[in-house]
Design a protein around this motif. Structure first.
Motif, PDB file in Angstrom:
ATOM      1  N   ASP A 198      -3.518  29.721  67.973  1.00  0.00           N
ATOM      2  CA  ASP A 198      -4.048  30.213  69.242  1.00  0.00           C
ATOM      3  C   ASP A 198      -2.945  30.947  70.014  1.00  0.00           C
ATOM      4  O   ASP A 198      -1.779  30.944  69.640  1.00  0.00           O
ATOM      5  N   LYS A 199      -3.342  31.591  71.122  1.00  0.00           N
ATOM      6  CA  LYS A 199      -2.395  32.378  71.908  1.00  0.00           C
ATOM      7  C   LYS A 199      -1.285  31.515  72.494  1.00  0.00           C
ATOM      8  O   LYS A 199      -0.156  31.967  72.641  1.00  0.00           O
ATOM      9  N   ASP A 200      -1.590  30.274  72.827  1.00  0.00           N
ATOM     10  CA  ASP A 200      -0.577  29.394  73.394  1.00  0.00           C
ATOM     11  C   ASP A 200       0.514  29.109  72.366  1.00  0.00           C
ATOM     12  O   ASP A 200       1.700  29.051  72.712  1.00  0.00           O
ATOM     13  N   HIS A 201       0.132  28.944  71.108  1.00  0.00           N
ATOM     14  CA  HIS A 201       1.125  28.724  70.048  1.00  0.00           C
ATOM     15  C   HIS A 201       2.037  29.937  69.925  1.00  0.00           C
ATOM     16  O   HIS A 201       3.270  29.794  69.808  1.00  0.00           O
ATOM     17  N   LYS A 202       1.463  31.130  69.984  1.00  0.00           N
ATOM     18  CA  LYS A 202       2.270  32.344  69.882  1.00  0.00           C
ATOM     19  C   LYS A 202       3.228  32.441  71.071  1.00  0.00           C
ATOM     20  O   LYS A 202       4.403  32.775  70.907  1.00  0.00           O
ATOM     21  N   ARG A 203       2.750  32.127  72.271  1.00  0.00           N
ATOM     22  CA  ARG A 203       3.595  32.160  73.471  1.00  0.00           C
ATOM     23  C   ARG A 203       4.737  31.152  73.343  1.00  0.00           C
ATOM     24  O   ARG A 203       5.885  31.461  73.623  1.00  0.00           O
ATOM     25  N   GLN A 204       4.416  29.935  72.896  1.00  0.00           N
ATOM     26  CA  GLN A 204       5.443  28.893  72.739  1.00  0.00           C
ATOM     27  C   GLN A 204       6.479  29.292  71.692  1.00  0.00           C
ATOM     28  O   GLN A 204       7.678  29.047  71.867  1.00  0.00           O
ATOM     29  N   THR A 257      11.323  32.276  59.971  1.00  0.00           N
ATOM     30  CA  THR A 257      11.795  33.270  59.008  1.00  0.00           C
ATOM     31  C   THR A 257      11.796  34.651  59.637  1.00  0.00           C
ATOM     32  O   THR A 257      11.165  34.887  60.665  1.00  0.00           O
ATOM     33  N   ASN A 258      12.512  35.574  58.993  1.00  0.00           N
ATOM     34  CA  ASN A 258      12.535  36.965  59.463  1.00  0.00           C
ATOM     35  C   ASN A 258      11.141  37.566  59.563  1.00  0.00           C
ATOM     36  O   ASN A 258      10.878  38.389  60.436  1.00  0.00           O
ATOM     37  N   GLY A 259      10.270  37.158  58.679  1.00  0.00           N
ATOM     38  CA  GLY A 259       8.928  37.733  58.652  1.00  0.00           C
ATOM     39  C   GLY A 259       8.159  37.531  59.942  1.00  0.00           C
ATOM     40  O   GLY A 259       7.284  38.327  60.270  1.00  0.00           O
ATOM     41  N   ALA A 260       8.481  36.496  60.673  1.00  0.00           N
ATOM     42  CA  ALA A 260       7.777  36.216  61.932  1.00  0.00           C
ATOM     43  C   ALA A 260       8.291  37.067  63.094  1.00  0.00           C
ATOM     44  O   ALA A 260       7.641  37.153  64.137  1.00  0.00           O
ATOM     45  N   PHE A 261       9.428  37.704  62.914  1.00  0.00           N
ATOM     46  CA  PHE A 261      10.065  38.422  64.021  1.00  0.00           C
ATOM     47  C   PHE A 261       9.144  39.470  64.652  1.00  0.00           C
ATOM     48  O   PHE A 261       8.949  39.485  65.868  1.00  0.00           O
ATOM     49  N   TYR A 262       8.578  40.346  63.840  1.00  0.00           N
ATOM     50  CA  TYR A 262       7.821  41.478  64.386  1.00  0.00           C
ATOM     51  C   TYR A 262       6.456  41.095  64.935  1.00  0.00           C
ATOM     52  O   TYR A 262       5.794  41.902  65.582  1.00  0.00           O
ATOM     53  N   ALA A 263       6.059  39.845  64.752  1.00  0.00           N
ATOM     54  CA  ALA A 263       4.849  39.368  65.410  1.00  0.00           C
ATOM     55  C   ALA A 263       5.122  39.102  66.894  1.00  0.00           C
ATOM     56  O   ALA A 263       4.186  38.983  67.687  1.00  0.00           O
ATOM     57  N   HIS A 264       6.406  39.049  67.254  1.00  0.00           N
ATOM     58  CA  HIS A 264       6.774  38.713  68.625  1.00  0.00           C
ATOM     59  C   HIS A 264       7.568  39.799  69.341  1.00  0.00           C
ATOM     60  O   HIS A 264       7.526  39.869  70.577  1.00  0.00           O
ATOM     61  N   PHE A 265       8.292  40.635  68.596  1.00  0.00           N
ATOM     62  CA  PHE A 265       9.176  41.626  69.210  1.00  0.00           C
ATOM     63  C   PHE A 265       9.097  42.941  68.457  1.00  0.00           C
ATOM     64  O   PHE A 265       8.980  42.955  67.232  1.00  0.00           O
ATOM     65  N   ALA A 266       9.222  44.033  69.199  1.00  0.00           N
ATOM     66  CA  ALA A 266       9.181  45.359  68.584  1.00  0.00           C
ATOM     67  C   ALA A 266      10.492  45.699  67.885  1.00  0.00           C
ATOM     68  O   ALA A 266      10.511  46.468  66.929  1.00  0.00           O
TER      69      ALA A 266
END
Length: 193
Positions: A5-11, A44-53
C-alpha cells in the motif's frame, strides 16, 4: 508479486532518507554510492528508482530532512537568548566535532552541496533559510540585517567545526572551537561572562 500500500511505500522512502542522511554525513556525497545507501536501508539497488529519480533527488531529500530535524530540535531546545548561547556552545563542542554522523548536515556536507544540481541547492537553501529565520527570531529581530548577521555567524560555526575536524593537533582543534564560540557569541550579541 507482492503489492504494497501507499503507506508502505512512504515508510520505505522515509527509511531510505534517514539511512542516507547518516551515511552522507559519514562518507560524503561522492563517497556514498546508491548501492551503499540502499544497503544501509536494508534494500537492493532495484528498489531505488521506485522512490527517487536520481541520486541527486535522494541527496536533496536526505539533506532537507536532516535540516528539518535540526530545526525541530532547535525549536524544542532554544526559546531564549541564553538557550541560543548554549546551542552555539554545543554546536562548537568536541562532542559535535567528533560525532559527525549525529551532527549538522551543513558541517558535514557543505563543500559537496555547493557542487550539487540546482534542485538540491534550492532544497538546501529553503531548509537552511528556515533554521536561520528561527535563530533570528530568538535574537528578537527577524529583519534583513539580523538575517545577514545570523548567516555569517552560522557560516563561522560550520567552518570552525570543519577546520577543527581536519586538524591532527587536538589542543589546537579544541582551542579553535573555544575561540569560535567567543566569536559567534560576539557576532550574535550573546556575549557570555
Amino acid at each position: 508479486m507482492a503489492r504494497y500500500d501507499k503507506d508502505h511505500k512512504r515508510q520505505t522512502r522515509e527509511r531510505i532518507i534517514e539511512a542516507a542522511g547518516r551515511r552522507l554525513k559519514a562518507d560524503g556525497i561522492d563517497g556514498s554510492g546508491v548501492s551503499t545507501l540502499m544497503a544501509d536501508a536494508g534494500l537492493t539497488n532495484g528498489a531505488f528508482y521506485a522512490h527517487f529519480a536520481s541520486k541527486e533527488d535522494l541527496v536533496g531529500a536526505a539533506v532537507t530532512e536532516e535540516l528539518r530535524r535540526q530545526t525541530a530540535s532547535f525549536l524544542k531546545s532554544v526559546t531564549t537568548r541564553e538557550d541560543l548561547a548554549q546551542f552555539v556552545k554545543d554546536y562548537l563542542s568536541p562532542e559535535h566535532r567528533d560525532h559527525r554522523v549525529d551532527g549538522c548536515p551543513s558541517a558535514a556536507l557543505l563543500d559537496e552541496l555547493g557542487r550539487c544540481d540546482t534542485a538540491t541547492r534550492r532544497a538546501y537553501t529553503a531548509a537552511m533559510g528556515e533554521l536561520l529565520a528561527k535563530i533570528a527570531d530568538v535574537i528578537g529581530d527577524p529583519g534583513p540585517a539580523t538575517r545577514v548577521k545570523v548567516s555569517s555567524a552560522y557560516a563561522l560555526m560550520i567552518g570552525t567545526i570543519q577546520l577543527s575536524r581536519t586538524l591532527t593537533d587536538p589542543k589546537l582543534a579544541d582551542d579553535i572551537l573555544e575561540e569560535g564560540v567567543r566569536n559567534v557569541l560576539r557576532i550574535l550579541g550573546l556575549n557570555s561572562p
